[in-house]
Design an enzyme around this catalytic site. Structure first.
Site, mmCIF file in Angstrom:
data_model
loop_
_atom_site.group_PDB
_atom_site.id
_atom_site.type_symbol
_atom_site.label_atom_id
_atom_site.label_comp_id
_atom_site.label_asym_id
_atom_site.label_seq_id
_atom_site.Cartn_x
_atom_site.Cartn_y
_atom_site.Cartn_z
ATOM 1 C CE1 TYR A 60 -4.112 1.415 -0.359
ATOM 2 C CE2 TYR A 60 -3.578 2.663 1.615
ATOM 3 C CZ TYR A 60 -4.393 2.447 0.513
ATOM 4 O OH TYR A 60 -5.475 3.253 0.294
ATOM 5 C CE LYS A 115 -20.290 -22.037 -14.317
ATOM 6 N NZ LYS A 115 -21.000 -21.564 -15.485
#
Length: 776
Positions: A60, A115
């Site tokens: 970060y 899925k």
């Protein structure tokens, strides 16, 4: 050609009276699976370490500013510095969920998560599900367009027709990434692959076949378009929807069905199917009858893909035609048209070349690659799912099995090559062979093996006894065994503690588990008498035997097996391995005195090894080593592997010489005298045995390749080697698995978790059905 002269009938493997899943799964079990122990089926895991302040600074602020600027300067570098290139969004608005209809966007989330899991499991693609609460097509398109380029590709799912056509085509035009509607094209690709092989087997050409499509919805229209691109003539393809035949001049045909309306006087389903070569069903149960089957051409090709109940059952087809090639959408029959064979691998290939879209050529490449794969000899992992019998290309095997490990290395390269050939690839692959090898390394090394075993047991459910039934981990393992459709589970113990632990585990009822208390069992006296006759000349009094039956759960569980009341047994969670084995041996016999042993299975991304003896015989002599070699070869064969046995030593063919290698050489001579039916060699060092090219240095070696069965000279070397591989190697070690008793028994490690206990139970069940299992 006369009807009935070409193919033999196939015996179906399950009743069609209910949904395939309902045989094993209750509503509550399905809810519990999704709710426990963590709600949902997805979680995120970082790919970079986050252990130090420096790690955080790089991940970060301030370090992240550097790739931000790099992407701003060159947007294509987003593929280099972020996960976009391996990320697919699975998107739905819930307007056509499974066969359940429009239930809303949020209701589609379990399906979309599912899925996403399949993308990861089969193609190592990271995926997020996104449910969009918008049914109006243009608003839906606008929403997806704004975030779409965050991902490397978009998979549309469970969107109603005809809106799905508009949404997919518009997003394909507006986004510069692959957009693919699975419900349309996934089924089309797999059905086309099966049809390619069915036509080859029956000697047909696409340009000559007469096709009838029942169900002109999104999937049906896509199938028709794809097979027409392979040569099926418009005039030879009759499509039917709920209003009948699509013929030119019919006034209620939309713009997507219109291209498939033909000039014909045929108006009924019965007329259409008379003399047809191919029936493609994507409609509803009852859409085809026995009379229609009888009216088809010789050697008909019948794909009945309605789910869960097809247009006509395979049993009904076989009752009137024994020359048909049949495919369904179900896993309990041969030739399942399963979208998981295509969609994950299409995206894998498309992502890896940074394709701009998925075009017709890429879909056809996928279908052709699947068809070609089905014609090849199946690998050992697939054979394991067929009880060790290798399926061969033919009427009952025209579509590859979903757990075929070659899919990941065969299908994406074909898709990627088609993308490159048609100019939609932004990052061409220079070395396709190296790419294929890299793909093979992505797959979970144990997944195919374990899935194949589980599939075999699900087809042949078994009853397994869980000896330590009061333990929470054992209760959870038994529940998992039942919920996965493996069969029946019997928990041995007192009912009150077991039910108390069930409640603590959040199990509202017994979830189909049977509880047996040995003291209260109605055949207790019979069991005690049986055991007394067995042990009375071995120092046991009748009262000793009665105490064993009442109090020792291993003894009682083994008695259930010996009396045919169960198929297998699992124990060891609360008792040391040797003590558990001694208990069991009071009841059960060895199939052959020196062939009881422990086998560990070592699996990594490049190979599977069977190592023995890892738990029973401390210092085997030459005779015992020969027995262990033969036993382990049988064990490997029961999993579908062709055994290549190496009797391991510190020496290789006498170099360096030493006293301890002699028993290995003597064991080889014993095997020579037995005329065994597998390759074997020794004395040989492990590194030489595992080198597929060792015959260049030792051309006289009898191994036909790298060894996959390693017989260690002593238990300490076997145990040390497997534990080292488990701890520091890039391998998964399963077992040790106990072999050689007259009934399947598996002994877990002390304190084993529920997942390991369930795995052992599944293996015990598998060993009760697999041919060539040790001791058979």
């Amino acid at each position: 050609m006369r009807v009935g002269t070409m193919f033999k009938p196939h015996k179906a493997r399950a009743s069609m009276s209910q949904d395939a899943s309902s045989k094993f799964i209750t509503d509550q079990q399905a809810l519990d699976f999704h709710a426990k122990p963590t709600p949902g089926k997805l979680a995120m895991q970082p790919t970079k370490p986050m252990a130090t302040q420096r790690d955080l600074s790089l991940a970060y602020s301030p370090g992240v500013a550097i790739p931000v600027q790099a992407i701003a300067d060159d947007p294509e570098t987003v593929y280099d510095y972020t996960s976009k290139g391996n990320m697919v969004a699975v998107i739905s608005n819930g307007t056509a969920i499974l066969g359940m209809g429009n239930l809303g966007a949020m209701a589609s989330k379990p399906v979309m998560e599912g899925k996403s899991v399949l993308f990861k499991r089969f193609a190592d693609i990271d995926s997020f599900d996104i449910e969009v609460e918008e049914e109006e097509p243009q608003a839906f398109i606008e929403c997806v367009k704004r975030f779409g380029n965050t991902f490397g590709g978009i998979n549309l799912e469970d969107i109603g027709s005809p809106e799905c056509y508009i949404i997919e085509q518009t997003l394909r035009d507006k986004l510069d990434i692959p957009v693919f509607h699975d419900d349309q094209h996934g089924t089309a690709i797999i059905a086309t692959a099966g049809l390619i092989n069915a036509c080859q087997l029956t000697g047909r050409k696409f340009e000559d076949i007469k096709v009838v499509l029942s169900g002109a919805g999104a999937a049906g229209i896509s199938v028709l378009s794809l097979i027409k691109s392979l040569g099926v003539k418009d005039e030879n393809a009759i499509a039917l929807d709920s209003d009948g035949v699509l013929y030119q001049g019919r006034d209620n045909i939309d713009q997507w069905k219109a291209p498939h309306a033909i000039n014909t006087k045929i108006r009924t389903r019965e007329e259409a199917i008379k003399g047809a070569d191919v029936f493609l069903g994507l409609s509803a149960p009852g859409a085809m009858t026995k009379e229609m089957v009888a009216d088809m051409a010789p050697n008909p090709i019948i794909f009945v893909m309605a789910n869960p109940i097809p247009e006509i059952t395979p049993e009904d087809i076989r009752s009137v035609r024994d020359d048909a090639i049949i495919a369904t959408g179900r896993s309990d029959y041969p030739n399942q048209v399963n979208n998981v064979l295509g969609v994950p691998y299409i995206f894998r290939g498309a992502l890896d070349v940074r394709a701009r879209n998925v075009n017709e050529e890429m879909k056809l490449a996928c279908a052709k690659a699947l068809a070609e794969l089905a014609r090849e000899d199946v690998p050992e992992e697939v054979a394991a799912a067929y009880h060790g019998n290798r399926p061969t290309y033919g009427p009952d095997y025209i579509i590859p099995a979903p757990f075929d490990p070659r899919l990941i290395s065969k299908i994406p390269p074909a898709v990627a090559q088609a993308a490159m050939d048609t100019g939609v690839a932004r990052k061409p692959i220079e070395d396709m062979e190296a790419y294929s090898k890299a793909l093979a390394q992505r797959q979970d090394p144990t997944a195919s093996l374990l899935q194949g075993i589980s599939a075999s047991v699900a087809d042949n459910p078994r009853t397994i006894v869980f000896a330590e039934g009061e333990e929470p981990a054992v209760i959870r393992a038994a529940q998992g065994f039942v919920q996965r459709g493996m069969g029946k589970a019997i928990l041995i113990g007192r009912e009150k503690p077991i039910r108390g632990n069930m409640k603590l585990l959040g199990m509202e009822d017994d979830d189909g588990l049977e509880i047996l208390n040995a003291r209260l069992f109605d055949r207790n006296a019979e069991f005690a008498e049986h055991l007394y006759k067995r042990l009375r000349r071995k120092g046991f009094l009748r009262r000793d035997v009665q105490r064993l039956v009442n109090n020792d759960r291993n003894v009682f569980s083994a008695l259930l097996l010996s009396h045919g009341l169960a198929d297998g047994m699992v124990t060891g969670v609360t008792r040391a391995y040797d003590k558990a084995l001694r208990d069991i041996r009071l009841v059960m016999n060895y199939t052959k005195e020196r062939r009881t042993m422990g086998v560990s299975i070592v699996v990594n991304k490049s190979q599977t090894l069977f190592i023995s003896d890892t738990s029973i015989t401390e210092f085997p002599d030459a005779q015992e080593l020969a027995d262990i070699a033969e036993c382990t070869a049988h064990f490997a064969r029961s999993f579908g592997f062709i055994p290549r046995v190496a009797l391991i030593s510190y020496s290789t063919f006498g170099n360096p010489a030493g006293e301890r290698m002699q028993k290995v050489r003597d064991a080889v001579k014993i095997l020579d005298g037995r005329g065994v039916d597998f390759d074997y060699e020794g004395d040989i060092a492990a590194d030489v045995a595992l080198n597929p090219n060792h015959t260049l240095t030792y051309p006289f070696s009898r191994l036909g390749g790298a060894a996959n069965v390693l017989v260690m000279p002593a238990i300490h070397s076997a145990s040390i080697s497997t534990k080292l591989l488990k701890s520091v190697g890039d391998s998964t070690v399963l077992g040790p698995f106990l072999t050689g008793l007259d009934k399947p028994v598996q002994i877990c490690a002390l304190g084993a978790p529920a997942s390991e206990i369930t795995r052992m139970a599944v293996l015990a069940a598998y060993m009760s059905i697999a041919p060539n299992t040790v001791g058979d």
